[in-house]
Design a protein around this motif. Sequence first.
Motif, PDB file in Angstrom:
ATOM      1  N   ILE A 233      34.366  43.191  46.247  1.00  0.00           N
ATOM      2  CA  ILE A 233      33.402  43.536  45.189  1.00  0.00           C
ATOM      3  C   ILE A 233      32.939  44.975  45.362  1.00  0.00           C
ATOM      4  O   ILE A 233      32.856  45.735  44.391  1.00  0.00           O
ATOM      5  N   ILE A 234      32.649  45.381  46.595  1.00  0.00           N
ATOM      6  CA  ILE A 234      32.235  46.763  46.864  1.00  0.00           C
ATOM      7  C   ILE A 234      33.321  47.732  46.396  1.00  0.00           C
ATOM      8  O   ILE A 234      33.032  48.720  45.713  1.00  0.00           O
ATOM      9  N   SER A 235      34.562  47.459  46.760  1.00  0.00           N
ATOM     10  CA  SER A 235      35.677  48.332  46.369  1.00  0.00           C
ATOM     11  C   SER A 235      35.848  48.391  44.856  1.00  0.00           C
ATOM     12  O   SER A 235      36.118  49.461  44.299  1.00  0.00           O
ATOM     13  N   LEU A 236      35.683  47.262  44.196  1.00  0.00           N
ATOM     14  CA  LEU A 236      35.772  47.241  42.731  1.00  0.00           C
ATOM     15  C   LEU A 236      34.658  48.080  42.111  1.00  0.00           C
ATOM     16  O   LEU A 236      34.903  48.863  41.184  1.00  0.00           O
ATOM     17  N   GLU A 237      33.433  47.901  42.598  1.00  0.00           N
ATOM     18  CA  GLU A 237      32.301  48.638  42.046  1.00  0.00           C
ATOM     19  C   GLU A 237      32.440  50.144  42.259  1.00  0.00           C
ATOM     20  O   GLU A 237      31.981  50.933  41.437  1.00  0.00           O
ATOM     21  N   GLN A 238      33.082  50.533  43.339  1.00  0.00           N
ATOM     22  CA  GLN A 238      33.272  51.956  43.638  1.00  0.00           C
ATOM     23  C   GLN A 238      34.521  52.529  42.978  1.00  0.00           C
ATOM     24  O   GLN A 238      34.803  53.716  43.106  1.00  0.00           O
ATOM     25  N   GLY A 239      35.276  51.686  42.278  1.00  0.00           N
ATOM     26  CA  GLY A 239      36.481  52.152  41.605  1.00  0.00           C
ATOM     27  C   GLY A 239      37.637  52.420  42.538  1.00  0.00           C
ATOM     28  O   GLY A 239      38.573  53.135  42.199  1.00  0.00           O
ATOM     29  N   LYS A 240      37.611  51.842  43.733  1.00  0.00           N
ATOM     30  CA  LYS A 240      38.659  52.073  44.727  1.00  0.00           C
ATOM     31  C   LYS A 240      39.740  51.001  44.710  1.00  0.00           C
ATOM     32  O   LYS A 240      40.692  51.068  45.468  1.00  0.00           O
ATOM     33  N   TYR A 241      39.566  49.990  43.873  1.00  0.00           N
ATOM     34  CA  TYR A 241      40.494  48.866  43.847  1.00  0.00           C
ATOM     35  C   TYR A 241      40.665  48.403  42.410  1.00  0.00           C
ATOM     36  O   TYR A 241      39.685  48.235  41.688  1.00  0.00           O
ATOM     37  N   ASN A 242      41.905  48.207  42.000  1.00  0.00           N
ATOM     38  CA  ASN A 242      42.196  47.675  40.671  1.00  0.00           C
ATOM     39  C   ASN A 242      42.455  46.183  40.804  1.00  0.00           C
ATOM     40  O   ASN A 242      43.364  45.777  41.531  1.00  0.00           O
ATOM     41  N   PRO A 243      41.690  45.364  40.110  1.00  0.00           N
ATOM     42  CA  PRO A 243      41.857  43.915  40.239  1.00  0.00           C
ATOM     43  C   PRO A 243      43.102  43.416  39.520  1.00  0.00           C
ATOM     44  O   PRO A 243      43.587  44.047  38.588  1.00  0.00           O
ATOM     45  N   SER A 244      43.581  42.278  39.964  1.00  0.00           N
ATOM     46  CA  SER A 244      44.647  41.604  39.213  1.00  0.00           C
ATOM     47  C   SER A 244      44.035  41.144  37.896  1.00  0.00           C
ATOM     48  O   SER A 244      42.810  41.081  37.746  1.00  0.00           O
ATOM     49  N   LEU A 245      44.878  40.802  36.964  1.00  0.00           N
ATOM     50  CA  LEU A 245      44.391  40.319  35.675  1.00  0.00           C
ATOM     51  C   LEU A 245      43.583  39.035  35.863  1.00  0.00           C
ATOM     52  O   LEU A 245      42.523  38.866  35.258  1.00  0.00           O
ATOM     53  N   ALA A 246      44.060  38.162  36.732  1.00  0.00           N
ATOM     54  CA  ALA A 246      43.354  36.902  36.987  1.00  0.00           C
ATOM     55  C   ALA A 246      41.964  37.159  37.562  1.00  0.00           C
ATOM     56  O   ALA A 246      40.980  36.533  37.140  1.00  0.00           O
ATOM     57  N   LEU A 247      41.860  38.089  38.504  1.00  0.00           N
ATOM     58  CA  LEU A 247      40.560  38.408  39.095  1.00  0.00           C
ATOM     59  C   LEU A 247      39.643  39.056  38.064  1.00  0.00           C
ATOM     60  O   LEU A 247      38.454  38.733  37.988  1.00  0.00           O
ATOM     61  N   ALA A 248      40.182  39.936  37.248  1.00  0.00           N
ATOM     62  CA  ALA A 248      39.374  40.574  36.202  1.00  0.00           C
ATOM     63  C   ALA A 248      38.791  39.521  35.265  1.00  0.00           C
ATOM     64  O   ALA A 248      37.614  39.592  34.895  1.00  0.00           O
ATOM     65  N   PHE A 249      39.576  38.513  34.914  1.00  0.00           N
ATOM     66  CA  PHE A 249      39.082  37.440  34.046  1.00  0.00           C
ATOM     67  C   PHE A 249      38.019  36.597  34.739  1.00  0.00           C
ATOM     68  O   PHE A 249      37.031  36.200  34.122  1.00  0.00           O
ATOM     69  N   ARG A 250      38.201  36.309  36.033  1.00  0.00           N
ATOM     70  CA  ARG A 250      37.201  35.526  36.772  1.00  0.00           C
ATOM     71  C   ARG A 250      35.881  36.282  36.848  1.00  0.00           C
ATOM     72  O   ARG A 250      34.803  35.703  36.683  1.00  0.00           O
ATOM     73  N   ILE A 251      35.948  37.581  37.104  1.00  0.00           N
ATOM     74  CA  ILE A 251      34.733  38.405  37.178  1.00  0.00           C
ATOM     75  C   ILE A 251      34.058  38.461  35.812  1.00  0.00           C
ATOM     76  O   ILE A 251      32.833  38.329  35.710  1.00  0.00           O
ATOM     77  N   THR A 252      34.835  38.644  34.774  1.00  0.00           N
ATOM     78  CA  THR A 252      34.304  38.693  33.415  1.00  0.00           C
ATOM     79  C   THR A 252      33.530  37.415  33.103  1.00  0.00           C
ATOM     80  O   THR A 252      32.392  37.473  32.616  1.00  0.00           O
ATOM     81  N   LYS A 253      34.112  36.282  33.410  1.00  0.00           N
ATOM     82  CA  LYS A 253      33.467  34.994  33.158  1.00  0.00           C
ATOM     83  C   LYS A 253      32.224  34.824  34.032  1.00  0.00           C
ATOM     84  O   LYS A 253      31.176  34.393  33.554  1.00  0.00           O
ATOM     85  N   ALA A 254      32.318  35.184  35.306  1.00  0.00           N
ATOM     86  CA  ALA A 254      31.190  35.030  36.240  1.00  0.00           C
ATOM     87  C   ALA A 254      29.988  35.875  35.823  1.00  0.00           C
ATOM     88  O   ALA A 254      28.845  35.510  36.088  1.00  0.00           O
ATOM     89  N   LEU A 255      30.252  36.989  35.163  1.00  0.00           N
ATOM     90  CA  LEU A 255      29.174  37.881  34.730  1.00  0.00           C
ATOM     91  C   LEU A 255      28.747  37.622  33.284  1.00  0.00           C
ATOM     92  O   LEU A 255      27.983  38.387  32.701  1.00  0.00           O
TER      93      LEU A 255
END
Length: 64
Positions: A30-52
């Motif tokens: 999550i830290i890496s995603l928030e800092q823009g240092k990591y590109n999530p997989s499509l599946a992870l991006a969808f899980r985060i979208t739903k969780a938020l």
Amino acid sequence: MKTGIQEARKALGMTQEELAAKVDVTRQTIISLEQGKYNPSLALAFRITKALGKKHAEELFEQE
């Protein structure tokens, strides 16, 4: 990749640890995603979208 994860997470009063648990990743991811240092997989991006509580991944993720 630029994301709005941190802003959306804070607006919900959610910690990085809570979000990580909801989407089944580590807090470091999550830290890496928030800092823009990591590109999530499509599946992870969808899980985060739903969780938020967002309907579209584009509300959180923006290609630079």
